[in-house]
Design an enzyme around this catalytic site. Structure first.
Site, mmCIF file in Angstrom:
data_model
loop_
_atom_site.group_PDB
_atom_site.id
_atom_site.type_symbol
_atom_site.label_atom_id
_atom_site.label_comp_id
_atom_site.label_asym_id
_atom_site.label_seq_id
_atom_site.Cartn_x
_atom_site.Cartn_y
_atom_site.Cartn_z
ATOM 1 C CG ASP A 1 -7.332 3.640 2.214
ATOM 2 O OD1 ASP A 1 -8.267 3.193 1.492
ATOM 3 O OD2 ASP A 1 -7.287 4.831 2.568
ATOM 4 C CE LYS B 1 -1.863 1.736 3.689
ATOM 5 N NZ LYS B 1 -2.696 1.960 4.909
#
Length: 273
Positions: free
Chosen positions: A162, A144
């Site tokens: 997320d 991420k």
């Protein structure tokens, strides 16, 4: 009484009786939602303040389990004290911890920041690498974080999976996966690569401002006619409008230095006790 978003009621009724959606229909609906979000948030952007790849990398590591606003309020002092990887690698841990304390989990984050800065200094010549396979070798950096840096500092398309992203793609019926890497693969298969970075910004903006985890503002959501989860949140438009956040509610955004074209207010700096 105010009306629901156009078509939302009929969509909900049709959802209860329709046959399962085909893959082709889902992809077309997903891409239409993306276009609608692009119209709703033409100013979507990364909500961390940064001026270079190093600052974005550090800010993204700090953003774990806190808000971008709190990170943005903390990083001015951090980057003034440690402007380069070499400076950060040589930081006194206790001094660094005190600076980043407002972001929470400051001891673990301090260790990660010193570790990644040391790795940048020793293995990458003091520069942030522009490849995912290199970024994920740095302490505190996963896929991420790597995709945030690649997409916003290097222009390399990537998805930022997320919590907001995960919640919305499941609500929209684009995937039933729960593991971030599987979600990433599923969404990559729906959208062209050129859309990945901006799609991430739009979904995160929508998740923070309207499609909240506990009480989504369904009654004012322009995506309602396309959303199979319409009705999970507040459907009364007047009540839903009160749930809007940030610039949609007339409040400041999360950045102290918002980009040109952002319609909201700049966030306030950190109050010093």
């Amino acid at each position: 009484m105010s009306e629901q978003p156009a078509g939302a009621g009929s969509t909900a009724r049709a959802r209860a009786s329709r046959t399962p959606e085909s893959r082709l229909a889902m992809v077309r609906r997903a891409r239409r939602i993306n276009r609608e979000l692009a119209e709703l948030y033409p100013y979507a952007h990364p909500e961390l303040d940064f001026e270079n790849p190093f600052q974005l990398l550090v800010a993204t590591v700090l953003s774990a389990q806190t808000t971008d606003l709190r990170v943005n309020q903390t990083t001015p002092a951090l980057f003034a004290r440690y402007p380069t990887p070499e400076d950060l690698a040589a930081a006194d841990p206790e001094e660094l911890e005190q600076i980043i304390r407002p972001t929470g989990f400051f001891r673990a984050k301090a260790r990660a920041l010193i570790g990644l800065a040391t790795a940048l200094r020793d293995r990458f010549g003091g520069e942030v690498p522009g490849r995912l396979e290199d970024l994920v070798t740095l302490p505190g950096v996963g896929r991420k974080t790597a995709n945030v840096v690649l997409g916003n500092a290097f222009g390399v398309p990537g998805l930022t999976v997320d919590t907001h992203f995960q919640r919305l793609v499941r609500r929209f019926g684009w995937t039933g996966a729960t593991e971030p890497e599987k979600i990433e693969q599923d969404i990559m298969a729906i959208f062209p690569k050129s859309e990945w970075t901006m799609l991430s910004h739009r979904l995160i903006f929508h998740g923070r401002r309207m499609c909240h985890a506990r009480r989504p503002a369904c009654g004012v959501c322009p995506i309602a006619p396309l959303c199979p989860s319409y009705g999970e949140g507040e459907t009364d438009p007047d009540k839903a409008r009160k749930l809007l956040k940030y610039e949609l509610a007339g409040g400041p955004g999360q950045r102290l230095k918002p980009p040109p074209g952002f319609p909201g207010k700049a966030a306030p700096p950190l109050e010093v006790e």
